[in-house]
Structures are given as structure tokens and as C-alpha cells.
Write an enzyme that holds these catalytic residues in place. Structure first.
Site: not given
Length: 251
Positions: A95, A159, A162
Site C-alpha cells: 500500500n 503517479y 508508477s
């Protein structure tokens, strides 16, 4: 709720959650504790109140200061799990993640690299150790991805890259690990009530919410329930999937 049986007979099965100190990570720790797991957490900053939440649910909790960008630190964290918990590691929730938003034309290489290092390299380091740790007992790896990895978003080229990489990694690892009895999946949350969303400008936040068919942001507990499903035997015939938990945003 069902959990994978701990065939060692040494105690409750163990779940590891990275980024465990707050938000989706903390809610996931609580959900897994309520489902019969002892819980370990990797985090980089302050531990938050996760221990008290988990222990109130009757589970054992221990946290470890681990920077997931550091291969040696991740390996050391897994050694700590083996030493500190009698039960078999049966679930790992990957996470930990960061954002450093900005338009590509003005984004520095450092800003791009830092997000990739945490969200993609760090995810790989944790998943690699998880699969090795569960290769004899089986288990489940659940990545926390994002709708930005399903459909790239402006201002989030780092982001989105990724999380898109995470989604592809899920499919590759699911095929590699299936023969070991390890399932690999991901959840892709949409706009969720976390520190990241609360820090947004109020006008920008309202515009985002208006795009969601259900008309609201999600709660960390709602994402955590989806993670628990993928982490346990309830999803025993599911692997290599990315489950959107986004109020219909990507429908």
C-alpha cells in the site's frame, strides 16, 4: 468472513500491510485484524494509532520502520516478521505510496524519480520478498494501485506511470507465482477520503466529486473491504486482476 487456514498450527495467520500508519493502510489493518489475522505494519514516518485499533480487535500488532525504497530495509523487515510472529505469513498488502503532482513540462527529474522509486520500485521489493516468504505456504499479495494507473491523469504523469506499472506487474507476478500457491491482485481506488484528498483545494475537490457517478468520495474502510476480499480465501479463484473501487468513475 474466511481466512486461509494456518497449517502450521502455531497461531493466527499473519498479514503485512505497508503504509500502515494512516488512511487506507490503517483501515486495512483493522479489517484484516477483524478477519482473524495478526498484523504487521511497515511505515516510514510516525506509527499513528494503528496498534491500538488492531489490538482492540483482539489481534497482535507490531510495526516496523521500513523505507520501501531500500532493498536491504525491506529484507530486514521480513526477517523481523519471521522472528516476531509464530503464525505463517499469508497476506501482504502493498500500500505504501506517494504523490508529487505537477505538469510534465515543468516536472523535475527528481520529482518523477521519487514517485517511481516509492510506488514502483518499493512495491516490487515488497512483493518479491512476500512471494519468497509464502512460497511454501501459499497466500495472497494485494497491491493498492489507483484509477490513475488505469487511465493516466493530467498533472500526474509520474503517479500514473508508477501505478500503470503496478497494474502490469500484478499480471506478470500472478502468472509467475501461481505455481507456488500465491495469488496476486490489486485494488484501484478512486477519490478516497485520505490526507492526500483532504489537502486539495476545495474547488478542485468539488469538481472531482462531481465526476463520480455515486456522487461522493470513497471511505478508506470501503477500499479495505475490497482488499480483505482479495487477501483471503473468499477470492480463492481470483488472480491477476485489478479491481476498481471508485464509485463508478472508470465505468
Amino acid at each position: 468472513m474466511t481466512i486461509d487456514h494456518d497449517e502450521t498450527g502455531l497461531g493466527r495467520p499473519l498479514a503485512l500491510v505497508t503504509g500502515s500508519a494512516r488512511g487506507i493502510g490503517q483501515a486495512t489493518c483493522a479489517e484484516l485484524a477483524a478477519s482473524g489475522f495478526d498484523v504487521a505494519g511497515f511505515h516510514r514516518g510516525q506509527p499513528g494509532g494503528t496498534a491500538a485499533i488492531v489490538e482492540a480487535l483482539g489481534a497482535t500488532y507490531r510495526d516496523y520502520q521500513v523505507d520501501v525504497r531500500d532493498e536491504d530495509a525491506v529484507r530486514s523487515g521480513f526477517r523481523g516478521l519471521r522472528a516476531d510472529f509464530p503464525g505463517a505469513l499469508r497476506a501482504v498488502v502493498v500500500n505504501a505510496g506517494i504523490t508529487r503532482d505537477g505538469l510534465a513540462a515543468t516536472m523535475t527529474g527528481e520529482k518523477f524519480r521519487s514517485v517511481i522509486e516509492v510506488n514502483l520500485y518499493g512495491a516490487f521489493y515488497v512483493a518479491r520478498e512476500a512471494i519468497k516468504a509464502m512460497r511454501k505456504t501459499g497466500g495472497s499479495v494485494v497491491f493498492v494501485s489507483s484509477v490513475s494507473g488505469v487511465s493516466g491523469q493530467p498533472g500526474q504523469v509520474n503517479y500514473s506511470a508508477s501505478k500503470g506499472g503496478v497494474n502490469a506487474m500484478v499480471q506478470a507476478l500472478a502468472k509467475e507465482a501461481s505455481g507456488l500457491g500465491v495469488r496476486v491482485n490489486a485494488v484501484a481506488p478512486g477519490f478516497t477520503e485520505t490526507d492526500m484528498l483532504r489537502s486539495m483545494d476545495a474547488k478542485a475537490r468539488l469538481e472531482l466529486v462531481q465526476r463520480v457517478p455515486l456522487g461522493r468520495v470513497g471511505q478508506p474502510s470501503e477500499v479495505a473491504r475490497a482488499i480483505r476480499f482479495l487477501a483471503t480465501a473468499e477470492s480463492s479463484y481470483v488472480t491477476g486482476q485489478v479491481l476498481s473501487v471508485d464509485g463508478g468513475l472508470t465505468a
